[in-house]
Enzyme design. Sequence first.
Site, PDB file in Angstrom:
ATOM      1  N   PRO A  99       0.933  -1.436  -0.134  1.00  0.00           N
ATOM      2  CA  PRO A  99      -0.216  -0.031   0.047  1.00  0.00           C
ATOM      3  C   PRO A  99       0.935   1.231   0.028  1.00  0.00           C
ATOM      4  CG  PRO A  99      -0.874  -1.496   1.663  1.00  0.00           C
ATOM      5  CD  PRO A  99       0.648  -2.036   1.008  1.00  0.00           C
ATOM      6  N   GLU A 126       2.077  -9.046   8.457  1.00  0.00           N
ATOM      7  CA  GLU A 126       2.169  -7.468   8.736  1.00  0.00           C
ATOM      8  C   GLU A 126       3.364  -7.105   7.539  1.00  0.00           C
ATOM      9  OE1 GLU A 126       0.855  -5.146  11.023  1.00  0.00           O
ATOM     10  OE2 GLU A 126      -0.472  -6.975  11.018  1.00  0.00           O
ATOM     11  N   ARG A 163      -2.276  -8.217 -21.143  1.00  0.00           N
ATOM     12  CA  ARG A 163      -3.168  -7.824 -22.349  1.00  0.00           C
ATOM     13  C   ARG A 163      -2.560  -6.810 -23.201  1.00  0.00           C
ATOM     14  NH1 ARG A 163      -6.356  -3.256 -22.092  1.00  0.00           N
ATOM     15  NH2 ARG A 163      -7.821  -4.074 -23.132  1.00  0.00           N
ATOM     16  N   ASP A 178      -8.881   2.016 -25.143  1.00  0.00           N
ATOM     17  CA  ASP A 178      -9.695   1.906 -23.766  1.00  0.00           C
ATOM     18  C   ASP A 178      -9.416   3.028 -23.110  1.00  0.00           C
ATOM     19  OD1 ASP A 178     -10.310  -0.570 -24.026  1.00  0.00           O
ATOM     20  OD2 ASP A 178      -8.532  -1.436 -23.419  1.00  0.00           O
TER      21      ASP A 178
END
Length: 282
Positions: A99, A126, A163, A178
């Site tokens: 994160p 953790e 992709r 896209d």
Amino acid sequence: MTPEAPGHAGGDALHFSVLTLFPELLRPFTQEALLGRAAANGLLKFDLHDLREHAGNRWRKVDDTPYGGGAGMVIRVDVVERALAALPSTPDEVILLTPAGQRFDQRLAEELAGRQHIALLCGRYEGFDARVEGLVTREVSIGDYVMMGGEAAAACIMEAVGRLRPGVIGDEESWRADSYSSGLLDYPEYTRPAEWQGHGVPQVLMGGNHAAITRWRRDRALERTLARRPDLLPGAGLTPEDSSALLTLGVDADALAGHGAPPPPTPKRKRTRRPKTPQEPV
């Protein structure tokens, strides 16, 4: 000699190595749908490595309690070092999924699609000993939230990057148009039935005028982006015609500059012919 898989030039496969405590979570993901087909055709390669194989002890224990106290367990740096050293080739990128990393987006996906071997390091508990950061080339986050491990993030990155490799999806132009690849959110799409519960397909899409369809799609992409993600507009490579569309959508002239839009085209003046003066008789 083994025949080459169709559509694959030898050595061109994009190789993903995923280091995880739970390789079986990702195995079906790499074997089904377009990713599985691309792997079967030699366009992508997926290796799933169990970090416990490199624990260095008979209990296959990879974590320990944190120095300084606190809840949870931390994955050891020496385990990660051994796992990376055991890879069959040196990766171009070793990505720690955390994160705290840089936000993953389409631009990063396109950059990574140019690599040949990417290692993805999935944490649990953790997380990793902070010294693992010295073993990676970058740290990446898929969003501002916390999950129980990095496997879902690895799946997102493998699909978003995989992709983009030639041959993985049928029509390369489809991903170039896209959301985010074009700089804007994608325009709305329609298919049969032409009428459904009082909602019809826009007539312009059924008229066969390809120039009008292209402009309609661009205008609708601008409309969606303005309503939902106006922060994308400055990087969207806006044209003078886009500026005209944005003015029609209610953006005032002062705000155009804030969105990085150029001035709209200057309307062409119609040239009026002077009436011919009749020639006088000689």
